[in-house]
Design a protein around this motif. Sequence first.
Motif, PDB file in Angstrom:
ATOM      1  N   PRO A 246       0.813  -1.224   0.000  1.00 41.27           N
ATOM      2  CA  PRO A 246       0.000   0.000   0.000  1.00 41.27           C
ATOM      3  C   PRO A 246       0.844   1.270   0.000  1.00 41.27           C
ATOM      4  CG  PRO A 246      -0.884  -1.590   1.543  1.00 41.27           C
ATOM      5  CD  PRO A 246       0.446  -2.108   1.115  1.00 41.27           C
ATOM      6  N   ASP A 250       1.126   4.075  -2.892  1.00 47.93           N
ATOM      7  CA  ASP A 250       0.807   5.447  -2.484  1.00 47.93           C
ATOM      8  C   ASP A 250       1.927   6.392  -2.904  1.00 47.93           C
ATOM      9  OD1 ASP A 250      -0.894   7.344  -0.981  1.00 47.93           O
ATOM     10  OD2 ASP A 250       0.820   7.430   0.382  1.00 47.93           O
ATOM     11  N   ARG A 260      -5.224   9.502  -5.374  1.00 46.19           N
ATOM     12  CA  ARG A 260      -5.512   8.091  -5.120  1.00 46.19           C
ATOM     13  C   ARG A 260      -6.981   7.756  -5.369  1.00 46.19           C
ATOM     14  NH1 ARG A 260      -1.695  10.897  -3.294  1.00 46.19           N
ATOM     15  NH2 ARG A 260      -2.110  10.863  -1.053  1.00 46.19           N
ATOM     16  N   LEU A 265      -7.844  -0.554  -7.173  1.00 43.33           N
ATOM     17  CA  LEU A 265      -7.094  -1.796  -7.248  1.00 43.33           C
ATOM     18  C   LEU A 265      -8.078  -2.955  -7.342  1.00 43.33           C
ATOM     19  CD1 LEU A 265      -4.119  -1.124  -7.205  1.00 43.33           C
ATOM     20  CD2 LEU A 265      -5.235   0.304  -5.474  1.00 43.33           C
ATOM     21  N   SER A 281      -3.496  -4.933   4.482  1.00 41.98           N
ATOM     22  CA  SER A 281      -3.147  -4.203   3.249  1.00 41.98           C
ATOM     23  C   SER A 281      -4.392  -3.657   2.571  1.00 41.98           C
ATOM     24  CB  SER A 281      -2.390  -5.128   2.289  1.00 41.98           C
ATOM     25  OG  SER A 281      -1.126  -5.455   2.784  1.00 41.98           O
ATOM     26  N   LEU A 285      -5.143   0.354   1.994  1.00 41.29           N
ATOM     27  CA  LEU A 285      -5.403   0.948   0.673  1.00 41.29           C
ATOM     28  C   LEU A 285      -6.632   1.848   0.708  1.00 41.29           C
ATOM     29  CD1 LEU A 285      -4.701  -2.142  -1.640  1.00 41.29           C
ATOM     30  CD2 LEU A 285      -3.402   0.000  -1.612  1.00 41.29           C
ATOM     31  N   GLN A 288      -5.932   5.047   2.599  1.00 43.98           N
ATOM     32  CA  GLN A 288      -5.133   5.981   1.805  1.00 43.98           C
ATOM     33  C   GLN A 288      -5.955   6.643   0.699  1.00 43.98           C
ATOM     34  OE1 GLN A 288      -2.089   3.219   0.647  1.00 43.98           O
ATOM     35  NE2 GLN A 288      -0.695   3.821   2.290  1.00 43.98           N
ATOM     36  N   PHE A 290      -7.492   4.891  -1.987  1.00 41.59           N
ATOM     37  CA  PHE A 290      -7.654   4.074  -3.187  1.00 41.59           C
ATOM     38  C   PHE A 290      -9.017   3.393  -3.171  1.00 41.59           C
ATOM     39  CE2 PHE A 290      -2.978   4.027  -2.709  1.00 41.59           C
ATOM     40  CZ  PHE A 290      -2.584   4.375  -3.992  1.00 41.59           C
ATOM     41  N   VAL A 292     -11.089  -0.065  -3.992  1.00 39.87           N
ATOM     42  CA  VAL A 292     -10.733  -1.481  -4.069  1.00 39.87           C
ATOM     43  C   VAL A 292     -11.911  -2.248  -4.662  1.00 39.87           C
ATOM     44  CG1 VAL A 292      -8.950  -1.584  -2.293  1.00 39.87           C
ATOM     45  CG2 VAL A 292     -11.329  -1.736  -1.622  1.00 39.87           C
TER      46      VAL A 292
END
Length: 405
Positions: A246, A250, A260, A265, A281, A285, A288, A290, A292
């Motif tokens: 991660p 990042d 992000r 992902l 993890s 993510l 942060q 992101f 998913v």
Amino acid sequence: MKSTKHVAVIDDSESVLLLIKKMLSCLGYEKVSCFSCPQTALDEINFGKTHYDVVFTNLGMPDIDGMCVIRELGKMNFRGAVCIISDLEDRVTELAAEIAKLQWVYLLGSIAKPITLDALEKTLNKLPRPDEMQFLQNAAMSREELIKYLIGGNVVPYYQPKVNPLTKRVESVEVLARIFDPERGMVLMPNCFLATAVQHGLVDLLTTTIAEKTATDMETLAAIFGPDVTVSINLSAQQLGDLSIPNRLDALFKAKNVLRQRITLEITEESALSSPEQLESLNRLRMQGFGVSLDDFGTGFANFRHLRHLPFTEVKVDRSLISKIHNDHFGQAIVRSLADFSLESDCKVVAEGVELSEELEYLTSNYPSMLVQGFLICTPKPIEELEAWYLKWAAQCECSEKVKS
């Protein structure tokens, strides 16, 4: 080009053979060999002088059925494409298709009887070019070859759009790895190098290479599809076991000034997503910023428990549930449940592998906010070809709306 391709048709019904041969002629395929005896066809394919580009085989035949034909084609290392013809129930045909893939046969698709000209044409339109077919079926490359391509900058991102059927806008694109071989001027498909990357611990390097090139392409993608377009990058469940990934991702996107929130992902599940490291993890993510995505829902280890307890922002419905969904009550029930869940959880749903107009029509009519992705809409393309495709897609959609009104 069509007239140069050799086609073999295997069916125990003479009338079906005549019908398919006539249809193929209408589509421009003149070099067609028909076989009412499967063994004669296999002998001709294996020992004859003719190279066949595609073999159509009936599934339900006495003595030697379509599964036997496919198994023997796999044993003889047949280098053409195969299409199943069947009047059996969908689940039988679909299982036969899965078996074909396990036999290392390149499956072009399946056609239900009674055969129509439109279905035949759509299937043949998926026939790869000779150079693509060669590399679709090549054995996995060596570790040294893959490292050479990675170091040489030959790993390139291809993009496949995810379209909102209501607005006709591309809201997201999935990134798919390809390798360009400059010496032969050919693009190598993932089945040539992905197993090698997994076997020799090169998946992280492959992912990082694709992520870096995607970050560089973000400005161009925004210019084509708009500033809100997001990008999805594949990440295996195994990679999530590395607690550093991660922060590495990042740092990579931060260095390229990419938000992000614009990166998702897609977690591919070749193994269960359950270890503390994997879950940590995944959570980091999301923390942060992101997105998913749970990829290939309906296969492997994916289930509703994952969606309920893990912070996914997107779920992708596997092609196995989308295939012929307009006639598949089981697939309809699963997709309906996912659609209901998405309304409650603010989790986007993507139908992947859309290949038939009937599938798209069903999804659009019943779930207009669900994103759709598949060869019917757009095949994976290098960034240089995306704008031309999008202009053509927009024009087609506009024309379609005018016809309806």
